[in-house]
Scaffold this motif. Sequence first.
Motif, mmCIF file in Angstrom:
data_model
loop_
_atom_site.group_PDB
_atom_site.id
_atom_site.type_symbol
_atom_site.label_atom_id
_atom_site.label_comp_id
_atom_site.label_asym_id
_atom_site.label_seq_id
_atom_site.Cartn_x
_atom_site.Cartn_y
_atom_site.Cartn_z
ATOM 1 N N LYS A 158 0.848 -1.189 0.000
ATOM 2 C CA LYS A 158 0.000 0.000 0.000
ATOM 3 C C LYS A 158 0.887 1.243 0.000
ATOM 4 O O LYS A 158 1.672 1.452 0.922
ATOM 5 N N TRP A 159 0.735 2.058 -1.043
ATOM 6 C CA TRP A 159 1.647 3.182 -1.224
ATOM 7 C C TRP A 159 1.504 4.253 -0.155
ATOM 8 O O TRP A 159 2.460 4.950 0.161
ATOM 9 N N GLY A 160 0.331 4.394 0.432
ATOM 10 C CA GLY A 160 0.154 5.406 1.479
ATOM 11 C C GLY A 160 1.032 5.124 2.679
ATOM 12 O O GLY A 160 1.755 6.000 3.176
ATOM 13 N N TRP A 161 0.967 3.882 3.153
ATOM 14 C CA TRP A 161 1.821 3.501 4.278
ATOM 15 C C TRP A 161 3.298 3.481 3.893
ATOM 16 O O TRP A 161 4.172 3.739 4.731
ATOM 17 N N VAL B 251 4.748 5.634 1.914
ATOM 18 C CA VAL B 251 5.201 7.028 2.028
ATOM 19 C C VAL B 251 5.420 7.401 3.488
ATOM 20 O O VAL B 251 6.380 8.110 3.845
ATOM 21 N N VAL B 252 4.536 6.935 4.367
ATOM 22 C CA VAL B 252 4.705 7.216 5.793
ATOM 23 C C VAL B 252 6.012 6.609 6.312
ATOM 24 O O VAL B 252 6.764 7.244 7.063
ATOM 25 N N ALA B 253 6.298 5.374 5.886
ATOM 26 C CA ALA B 253 7.534 4.716 6.312
ATOM 27 C C ALA B 253 8.749 5.494 5.817
ATOM 28 O O ALA B 253 9.732 5.677 6.558
ATOM 29 N N LEU B 254 8.716 5.960 4.562
ATOM 30 C CA LEU B 254 9.829 6.724 4.014
ATOM 31 C C LEU B 254 10.015 8.033 4.762
ATOM 32 O O LEU B 254 11.143 8.424 5.096
ATOM 33 N N ALA B 255 8.915 8.736 5.053
ATOM 34 C CA ALA B 255 9.012 10.007 5.769
ATOM 35 C C ALA B 255 9.592 9.805 7.171
ATOM 36 O O ALA B 255 10.449 10.573 7.626
ATOM 37 N N ALA B 256 9.157 8.749 7.862
ATOM 38 C CA ALA B 256 9.677 8.486 9.208
ATOM 39 C C ALA B 256 11.172 8.170 9.154
ATOM 40 O O ALA B 256 11.947 8.601 10.018
ATOM 41 N N ALA B 257 11.598 7.426 8.133
ATOM 42 C CA ALA B 257 13.018 7.099 8.003
ATOM 43 C C ALA B 257 13.850 8.356 7.778
ATOM 44 O O ALA B 257 14.939 8.505 8.348
ATOM 45 N N MET B 258 13.370 9.288 6.955
ATOM 46 C CA MET B 258 14.123 10.519 6.687
ATOM 47 C C MET B 258 14.158 11.424 7.920
ATOM 48 O O MET B 258 15.169 12.065 8.215
ATOM 49 N N LEU B 259 13.052 11.477 8.659
ATOM 50 C CA LEU B 259 13.016 12.321 9.854
ATOM 51 C C LEU B 259 13.946 11.790 10.950
ATOM 52 O O LEU B 259 14.351 12.544 11.834
ATOM 53 N N LEU C 17 8.995 1.064 10.925
ATOM 54 C CA LEU C 17 8.759 -0.377 10.893
ATOM 55 C C LEU C 17 7.261 -0.680 10.936
ATOM 56 O O LEU C 17 6.769 -1.568 10.214
ATOM 57 N N ASP C 18 6.520 0.049 11.760
ATOM 58 C CA ASP C 18 5.074 -0.172 11.855
ATOM 59 C C ASP C 18 4.389 0.145 10.528
ATOM 60 O O ASP C 18 3.505 -0.598 10.071
ATOM 61 N N ALA C 19 4.785 1.250 9.881
ATOM 62 C CA ALA C 19 4.196 1.603 8.580
ATOM 63 C C ALA C 19 4.567 0.570 7.520
ATOM 64 O O ALA C 19 3.759 0.269 6.625
ATOM 65 N N SER C 20 5.763 0.011 7.602
ATOM 66 C CA SER C 20 6.173 -1.027 6.649
ATOM 67 C C SER C 20 5.307 -2.274 6.806
ATOM 68 O O SER C 20 4.943 -2.938 5.818
ATOM 69 N N LEU D 293 11.436 -3.864 3.457
ATOM 70 C CA LEU D 293 11.060 -2.480 3.136
ATOM 71 C C LEU D 293 11.642 -1.515 4.169
ATOM 72 O O LEU D 293 12.161 -0.440 3.816
ATOM 73 N N PHE D 294 11.594 -1.906 5.438
ATOM 74 C CA PHE D 294 12.168 -1.083 6.503
ATOM 75 C C PHE D 294 13.663 -0.877 6.297
ATOM 76 O O PHE D 294 14.174 0.249 6.407
ATOM 77 N N ARG D 295 14.387 -1.943 5.970
ATOM 78 C CA ARG D 295 15.825 -1.836 5.744
ATOM 79 C C ARG D 295 16.147 -1.076 4.458
ATOM 80 O O ARG D 295 17.189 -0.424 4.363
ATOM 81 N N LEU D 296 15.244 -1.160 3.482
ATOM 82 C CA LEU D 296 15.437 -0.382 2.261
ATOM 83 C C LEU D 296 15.450 1.105 2.577
ATOM 84 O O LEU D 296 16.305 1.856 2.093
ATOM 85 N N PHE D 297 14.524 1.543 3.417
ATOM 86 C CA PHE D 297 14.411 2.970 3.725
ATOM 87 C C PHE D 297 15.451 3.438 4.741
ATOM 88 O O PHE D 297 15.873 4.595 4.705
#
Length: 808
Positions: free
Chosen positions: A539-542, A544-552, A719-722, A782-786
């Motif tokens: 799901k692309w929405g989650w 994006v959330v995972a990516l944003a959390a990783a960058m923050l 991780l939760d968003a992933s 996915l978590f490790r990717l980000f």
Amino acid sequence: MTEIREHGEASSAGGEKPPASGDTAVLVIEPLLPQRIRRPSDLLRFLATVIVLAAVVLLALVAQKTLNGLEGDVTDSTNHLPFLLGGVVGVLSGAAMLGVPAAYAIERVLHRDGLRVAEGVFAAIAGMVLSFALGEWIIKFGSAELRFLFTNGRGDIEPLNTLVTSVIAYVTAVRISRRPTWRAALWSAVALNTIALFAGSAATLLGVAVSLLVGLAVGYATLYGLGSPNTRPPGSAIITTLRKLGFQPVKARRMDDDHQSSRRYAVDLKDGNRLDVTVLDRDRQVAGLLYRLWRRIRLNSETRRRAIRSLRAELEREALMAYAAQAAGVSTPRLVGTSEIGTEAALLAYAHVPTRPLDDIPDEEIDDNLLAQIWEQVLLLQVQRLAHRRLTGDSIHVDDEGRIVLMDARSGEIAAGDLLLRLDVAQLLTYLSLRVGAERAVDAAATVAGPGVLAGALPLLQPIALTRETRAALNRNKGLLPAIRERIVELAPKVESEEVRLERFRPRTLVTIIASTVAAYFLVGSLSQINLNVLSSAKWGWTVVALAAAMLSYVAAALMLKGFVPEKLPLGRTVLVQFAGSFVKLVAPAAVSGVAINTRYLQKRGIPPGQAVASVGASQVIGLAFHVGLLLLFAYVTGSRTAESFTPSRTLVFALLAVALVTLVVLGVPRLRRLVTSRVRSLFSGVVPRLLDVLQTPSKLFEGFAGTLMLTIFFVTCLDASIRAFGGSLDFTAVAIVFLAGNAIGSAAPTPGGLGAVEVSLAAGLTLAGLPKEIATSAVLLFRLFTFWLPVLPGWASFAYLQRHEAL
């Protein structure tokens, strides 16, 4: 000729001719030489054979198809032999395989060497029993692939040929390889026997190869286990050789020494003079071989020494170095004669100089005059491009008149390059600093050699560049090398020296490579179990959330560092430093890379090294405290909810028991207790004052604590968003426990960024928490990717930018 030995026993040297008429008997006082010795060379050959044997079997298992094709070609070739010729080959090979060993045994018995034949028979029996046992094991317990490789799927083929194994073990134990004629006859017989075996389809390629190697291994093991006749020449042979050189010895005494590859004798002459005789034994040339091989592999070509030299090469090397040192005017014992003693030993005779080693002189007696003399002698070597390579207390002597005499020239090099000469300076500086302190040693060297010579040795003040004894002493005085460097910089502040890398690799690098390989193996195994349809349904929405959390999380890491540094740091550049750390993770363990790059960044900002390390250490200590506290908190909260898919109370109990067990082990083992105590003491000695500085600014303290807490929250959110991106769902506290535990394992792993260890631990934790295995694995990837792979490119750009602007 009679020898009087230390234990009061008198015995004649076996096999020696009586003294010629006119020669008087010479007393040789030495320990009774053993009749049999275990040669290190036999042990090394055994180990090498076992390694080759393992490599052959592994290679055969990996390249089964290639081996089967090669075996088919060999079988086809031998099947084309005419029937009559094949029969003749079979008869001749059988006769030769038994006839050659039997004929050699008869020849040895006629020469009264029956004991060697008995040892060979023992090795043959051991080889036969071992080959039969291995064959039975392969047939009954081996894998199907292994059985096929050894028997070609046929029940009438022996996995290992007992005749080949026993014959090879026999001829190895009797050392037939030293007799060229017999050796040629033997291997001709083995070749004929191999052809006959293939012609009759009675063996496989792997079976023949393993039979030969097992026979060699048994033969070498027998030689080392039972020992070999001692061929080292006794003192009487040394006296005879000295007489041939024109000397007239009247007494000789074996001197105690720690040199593994030589013996030393003090020989009194008829004219009242004395000789110091060094005897090189062929069978002791391999002493310390494994250590020399390791150094040769690990060090660059300019610094390493040859691991193995022949007896002749060792004799010529020491003699040439002695003559070169004499020509250079160095105070060293004069070499007055050299000679081989048969084929198993050689000697070098030096004019005796009464001295005592510097190791035996108390530190308080080493005055400035003595230090100056040492440097003057070393400079004479350096002017003539001679490298001593062993400037330690046992090779630097002082004679009766207080003058320096350099000993032990065998490890030296003539026509040495600049690097070897500078290594001599570094070694001598370090040794003298251990004796008289860094300041006195450096000042004495600067007075005689000048600051320029010391500056050239500055980048070589590394433990790996020093002798083994000096490195051991440095382990008890870890602050000595920095003190030497600081004193050299004080004396020559404007001299620049380039960094010199002596090691090809470090042991830590080797461990990292092995650990990374194992991690990659497990990671590939996990990837092979992933359903690709699950990945495509993210799901692309989650996402994006995972990516944003990783960058923050990089902003949170920057705030965490800023909070524990009293000095002002720009937020933007500090964030770039955290991104650069993600690039460094590719080549260093996660627990090391962040600390190193943050410390370097603070030093470039003008913060003194001690304070920079203390600031980073403070952030790490607080981060650890938050990590443990949050883990216990989330475990308690999860346990109070009694979720069916997760057993939090057990997790909490397990965590507490694990912590208690580790604590008991650390406190119970004295060596671990001292290690932890020293590390903690050194950490808090700098961290506590730094934290007190931060406490004076509440805004800084709040910034540091907030950044530490936000860093964990952003990672757990990612991780939760992933998980939710793949349709999974877990309680947030359960996800937090899994992340905190997996991150701790990843930080302890020696792999770059915890590669492999983090993936396996997180996937296992999420699966135990109730997620399907496919979703858990996909979410972790996915978590490790980000958090690991995607930041590498911006991390590299940040690293390059910061280096270009001299911020790193």
